[in-house]
Write a protein that holds these residues in place. Sequence first.
Motif, PDB file in Angstrom:
ATOM      1  N   GLY A 192      54.467  26.601  41.163  1.00  8.28           N
ATOM      2  CA  GLY A 192      53.091  26.653  40.679  1.00  8.28           C
ATOM      3  C   GLY A 192      52.348  25.338  40.804  1.00  8.28           C
ATOM      4  O   GLY A 192      52.944  24.261  40.884  1.00  8.28           O
ATOM      5  N   SER A 229      60.611  35.770  46.349  1.00  2.12           N
ATOM      6  CA  SER A 229      60.722  34.387  45.890  1.00  2.12           C
ATOM      7  C   SER A 229      59.413  33.921  45.276  1.00  2.12           C
ATOM      8  O   SER A 229      58.339  34.313  45.719  1.00  2.12           O
ATOM      9  CB  SER A 229      61.082  33.468  47.072  1.00  2.12           C
ATOM     10  OG  SER A 229      62.311  33.836  47.653  1.00  2.12           O
ATOM     11  N   TRP A 230      59.534  33.056  44.263  1.00  7.32           N
ATOM     12  CA  TRP A 230      58.381  32.467  43.583  1.00  7.32           C
ATOM     13  C   TRP A 230      58.388  30.955  43.777  1.00  7.32           C
ATOM     14  O   TRP A 230      59.453  30.336  43.790  1.00  7.32           O
ATOM     15  CB  TRP A 230      58.444  32.750  42.082  1.00  7.32           C
ATOM     16  CG  TRP A 230      58.176  34.152  41.676  1.00  7.32           C
ATOM     17  CD1 TRP A 230      59.096  35.154  41.527  1.00  7.32           C
ATOM     18  CD2 TRP A 230      56.912  34.724  41.321  1.00  7.32           C
ATOM     19  NE1 TRP A 230      58.467  36.302  41.120  1.00  7.32           N
ATOM     20  CE2 TRP A 230      57.134  36.069  40.979  1.00  7.32           C
ATOM     21  CE3 TRP A 230      55.600  34.227  41.254  1.00  7.32           C
ATOM     22  CZ2 TRP A 230      56.102  36.929  40.585  1.00  7.32           C
ATOM     23  CZ3 TRP A 230      54.580  35.072  40.865  1.00  7.32           C
ATOM     24  CH2 TRP A 230      54.836  36.398  40.536  1.00  7.32           C
ATOM     25  N   LEU A 235      50.639  30.475  41.277  1.00  6.64           N
ATOM     26  CA  LEU A 235      51.947  30.573  41.916  1.00  6.64           C
ATOM     27  C   LEU A 235      51.870  31.494  43.127  1.00  6.64           C
ATOM     28  O   LEU A 235      51.132  32.490  43.113  1.00  6.64           O
ATOM     29  CB  LEU A 235      52.978  31.146  40.943  1.00  6.64           C
ATOM     30  CG  LEU A 235      53.089  30.466  39.572  1.00  6.64           C
ATOM     31  CD1 LEU A 235      52.339  31.286  38.522  1.00  6.64           C
ATOM     32  CD2 LEU A 235      54.542  30.332  39.175  1.00  6.64           C
ATOM     33  N   CYS A 236      52.655  31.183  44.146  1.00  6.99           N
ATOM     34  CA  CYS A 236      52.725  32.085  45.291  1.00  6.99           C
ATOM     35  C   CYS A 236      54.066  32.813  45.290  1.00  6.99           C
ATOM     36  O   CYS A 236      55.029  32.378  44.644  1.00  6.99           O
ATOM     37  CB  CYS A 236      52.499  31.357  46.604  1.00  6.99           C
ATOM     38  SG  CYS A 236      53.693  30.074  46.985  1.00  6.99           S
ATOM     39  N   LYS A 237      54.090  33.907  46.016  1.00  4.48           N
ATOM     40  CA  LYS A 237      55.251  34.804  45.978  1.00  4.48           C
ATOM     41  C   LYS A 237      55.388  35.523  47.308  1.00  4.48           C
ATOM     42  O   LYS A 237      54.385  35.850  47.951  1.00  4.48           O
ATOM     43  CB  LYS A 237      55.068  35.833  44.857  1.00  4.48           C
ATOM     44  CG  LYS A 237      56.183  36.846  44.733  1.00  4.48           C
ATOM     45  CD  LYS A 237      55.868  37.864  43.657  1.00  4.48           C
ATOM     46  CE  LYS A 237      56.984  38.875  43.478  1.00  4.48           C
ATOM     47  NZ  LYS A 237      57.181  39.692  44.674  1.00  4.48           N
ATOM     48  N   PRO A 261      57.428  42.475  40.745  1.00  2.00           N
ATOM     49  CA  PRO A 261      57.525  41.031  40.497  1.00  2.00           C
ATOM     50  C   PRO A 261      58.962  40.537  40.463  1.00  2.00           C
ATOM     51  O   PRO A 261      59.211  39.328  40.562  1.00  2.00           O
ATOM     52  CB  PRO A 261      56.848  40.861  39.135  1.00  2.00           C
ATOM     53  CG  PRO A 261      56.945  42.192  38.481  1.00  2.00           C
ATOM     54  CD  PRO A 261      56.844  43.184  39.602  1.00  2.00           C
ATOM     55  N   ARG A 295      51.210  36.696  33.235  1.00  2.00           N
ATOM     56  CA  ARG A 295      50.957  36.408  34.637  1.00  2.00           C
ATOM     57  C   ARG A 295      50.135  37.547  35.241  1.00  2.00           C
ATOM     58  O   ARG A 295      50.417  38.729  34.996  1.00  2.00           O
ATOM     59  CB  ARG A 295      52.280  36.258  35.375  1.00  2.00           C
ATOM     60  CG  ARG A 295      52.178  35.794  36.802  1.00  2.00           C
ATOM     61  CD  ARG A 295      53.559  35.505  37.365  1.00  2.00           C
ATOM     62  NE  ARG A 295      54.186  34.393  36.669  1.00  2.00           N
ATOM     63  CZ  ARG A 295      55.421  33.952  36.948  1.00  2.00           C
ATOM     64  NH1 ARG A 295      56.132  34.551  37.890  1.00  2.00           N
ATOM     65  NH2 ARG A 295      55.927  32.951  36.288  1.00  2.00           N
ATOM     66  N   TRP A 313      49.356  35.552  45.724  1.00  2.00           N
ATOM     67  CA  TRP A 313      49.062  34.533  44.723  1.00  2.00           C
ATOM     68  C   TRP A 313      48.914  35.218  43.360  1.00  2.00           C
ATOM     69  O   TRP A 313      48.286  36.271  43.251  1.00  2.00           O
ATOM     70  CB  TRP A 313      47.767  33.796  45.045  1.00  2.00           C
ATOM     71  CG  TRP A 313      47.870  32.810  46.168  1.00  2.00           C
ATOM     72  CD1 TRP A 313      47.548  33.016  47.480  1.00  2.00           C
ATOM     73  CD2 TRP A 313      48.320  31.456  46.074  1.00  2.00           C
ATOM     74  NE1 TRP A 313      47.777  31.884  48.213  1.00  2.00           N
ATOM     75  CE2 TRP A 313      48.248  30.896  47.372  1.00  2.00           C
ATOM     76  CE3 TRP A 313      48.787  30.653  45.034  1.00  2.00           C
ATOM     77  CZ2 TRP A 313      48.610  29.583  47.651  1.00  2.00           C
ATOM     78  CZ3 TRP A 313      49.150  29.344  45.306  1.00  2.00           C
ATOM     79  CH2 TRP A 313      49.059  28.818  46.603  1.00  2.00           C
ATOM     80  N   CYS A 361      50.457  27.047  50.029  1.00  2.00           N
ATOM     81  CA  CYS A 361      51.832  27.413  49.669  1.00  2.00           C
ATOM     82  C   CYS A 361      52.654  27.297  50.944  1.00  2.00           C
ATOM     83  O   CYS A 361      52.497  28.107  51.865  1.00  2.00           O
ATOM     84  CB  CYS A 361      51.887  28.815  49.101  1.00  2.00           C
ATOM     85  SG  CYS A 361      53.558  29.449  48.838  1.00  2.00           S
TER      86      CYS A 361
END
Length: 124
Positions: free
Chosen positions: A117, A113-114, A95-97, A109, A45, A36, A22
Amino acid sequence: QVQLVESGGGLVQAGGSLRLSCAASGRTFNSYAMGWFRQAPGKEREFVAAISWSGSSTYYADSVKGRFTISRDNAKNTVYLQMNSLKPEDTAVYLCKTGITIATITSRPDLGSWGQGTQVTVSS
């Protein structure tokens, strides 16, 4: 705002390995905790792993503990997810965040930022 781009997904047989990356834009990457998540078709999710801004603390979902390892390279503005002993049930979009702390990664959540994916498919 930090922009995130995931890569490294693909198709792998059960028992195999993948390493997700990421990449983050912006000069404040090393001030954020990173996490993640994954989302399988028809499912909510779910949290996978998180790492503190320094990399000194990590936290994992029970379902991946001992098989997945999260790490980061602040010089490269990148967080990684090494996935070993993959199972068909690991199939999902990953997906990373960003987050302020590991706790906010999992509990908020709506904050941070997201990325878009990357698809991981594990065949049996």
